[in-house]
Design an enzyme around this catalytic site. Structure first.
Site, PDB file in Angstrom:
ATOM      1  N   ASP A   1      -8.646   1.076   4.499  1.00 32.25           N
ATOM      2  CA  ASP A   1      -8.993  -0.315   4.739  1.00 32.25           C
ATOM      3  C   ASP A   1      -9.492  -0.859   3.415  1.00 32.25           C
ATOM      4  OD1 ASP A   1      -9.022  -2.341   6.885  1.00 32.25           O
ATOM      5  OD2 ASP A   1     -11.082  -2.603   6.199  1.00 32.25           O
ATOM      6  N   SER A   2      -8.948  -1.977   3.018  1.00 32.64           N
ATOM      7  CA  SER A   2      -9.228  -2.460   1.674  1.00 32.64           C
ATOM      8  C   SER A   2      -9.232  -3.968   1.653  1.00 32.64           C
ATOM      9  CB  SER A   2      -8.175  -1.907   0.708  1.00 32.64           C
ATOM     10  OG  SER A   2      -6.875  -2.137   1.209  1.00 32.64           O
TER      11      SER A   2
ATOM     12  N   LYS B   1      -2.031   0.137 -12.899  1.00 32.31           N
ATOM     13  CA  LYS B   1      -2.937  -0.289 -11.819  1.00 32.31           C
ATOM     14  C   LYS B   1      -3.525   0.928 -11.106  1.00 32.31           C
ATOM     15  CE  LYS B   1      -3.297  -2.588  -7.373  1.00 32.31           C
ATOM     16  NZ  LYS B   1      -2.622  -3.173  -6.206  1.00 32.31           N
TER      17      LYS B   1
ATOM     18  N   LYS C   1       0.844  -1.207   0.000  1.00 33.02           N
ATOM     19  CA  LYS C   1       0.000   0.000   0.000  1.00 33.02           C
ATOM     20  C   LYS C   1       0.875   1.252   0.000  1.00 33.02           C
ATOM     21  CE  LYS C   1      -3.931  -1.524   2.869  1.00 33.02           C
ATOM     22  NZ  LYS C   1      -4.665  -1.186   4.106  1.00 33.02           N
TER      23      LYS C   1
ATOM     24  N   PHE D   1       0.845  -6.618  -5.056  1.00 30.13           N
ATOM     25  CA  PHE D   1       0.927  -7.322  -3.771  1.00 30.13           C
ATOM     26  C   PHE D   1      -0.405  -8.025  -3.543  1.00 30.13           C
ATOM     27  CE2 PHE D   1      -1.769  -4.676  -0.995  1.00 30.13           C
ATOM     28  CZ  PHE D   1      -1.899  -3.541  -1.767  1.00 30.13           C
ATOM     29  N   GLY D   2      -0.506  -8.734  -2.422  1.00 24.42           N
ATOM     30  CA  GLY D   2      -1.781  -9.356  -2.041  1.00 24.42           C
ATOM     31  C   GLY D   2      -2.346 -10.242  -3.141  1.00 24.42           C
ATOM     32  N   TYR D   3      -3.600  -9.982  -3.494  1.00 20.35           N
ATOM     33  CA  TYR D   3      -4.318 -10.823  -4.458  1.00 20.35           C
ATOM     34  C   TYR D   3      -4.098 -10.381  -5.915  1.00 20.35           C
ATOM     35  CZ  TYR D   3      -6.767 -12.183  -0.155  1.00 20.35           C
ATOM     36  OH  TYR D   3      -7.065 -12.627   1.121  1.00 20.35           O
TER      37      TYR D   3
END
Ligand code: ITT
Length: 196
Positions: A69-70, A177, A12, A154-156
């Site tokens: 928050d995501s 992105k 983030k 990152f993440g998904y």
């Protein structure tokens, strides 16, 4: 304009810094955030948790601060992992390893379903001296692949196929992105609010 951002997630933070460059705002991590104990994210919604984080961390800042928050909401899973996105697999791992465990669990739970529609959601809360000022919400819809693709993000991101790009967020550049993402949308709304 200088704004502090509060996050312990390096993915983030990279995107917030890029936002600062693209949108011409001075986005800086909250000084000393690593030595501040993170608040428990007890909210049931992205809004509640974003407000909780922004109000908490803004007590440690001089000037306005924002937190996000995501997460990923998968239609066939009733909106899961949702607010639990960071700790879906409850793996006890962190960083890339935690992301990998979360991605594997989403793939496993989604395996019996034909509908692979999912959306990323981001709520940013802007606060000052412990009080929320405003929240901003951004969403982006895509399809979850059966396997990860791409080294970026990152993440998904490596599972998240975005049809207009013809590739996953893990294969897109950070700039691409940011131009379409949930976080980019929420950040641009915040900037419009601050410069209104
Ligand atoms: P902070 O609360 O310190 O900001 P966090 O990672 O715990 O960090 P969240 O509770 O908001 O933050 O959880 C966000 C999770 O959702 C994140 O760890 C990813 O698994 C996922 N996520 C959010 N935005 C994403 C994105 O742009 N690309 C991929 N995954 C994302």
């Amino acid at each position: 304009m200088k704004l502090y951002c509060a996050t312990g997630n390096p993915g983030k933070l990279r995107e917030f810094r890029l936002a600062g460059e693209v949108l011409n705002i001075d986005v800086e991590p909250l000084p000393g955030i690593k030595s501040i104990e993170a608040p428990e994210e007890t909210g049931d919604t992205f809004e509640a948790n974003a407000i909780l984080k922004a109000e908490y961390y803004s007590r440690f800042a001089e000037g306005p601060l924002f937190a996000d928050d995501s997460g990923l909401a998968v239609d066939a899973l009733g909106g899961a992992p949702g607010v639990l996105s960071a700790r879906y697999a409850d793996s006890g791992l962190s960083g890339h390893d935690a992301d990998e465990a979360n991605n594997q669990l989403v793939l496993k739970n989604l395996a019996p379903h034909a509908d692979r529609t999912a959306r990323f959601v981001c709520v940013i809360a802007l606060a000052d001296k412990g009080k929320v000022i405003q929240t901003f919400r951004g969403e982006v819809e895509g399809q979850l692949l059966h396997e990860a693709k791409g080294p970026g993000g990152f993440g998904y991101d490596p599972l998240f196929y975005y049809p207009p790009f013809g590739c996953t967020f893990g294969e897109a550049t950070s700039e691409q992105k940011f131009g379409v993402s949930h976080r980019g949308k929420a950040l641009r709304q915040m900037l419009a609010y601050l410069t209104r």
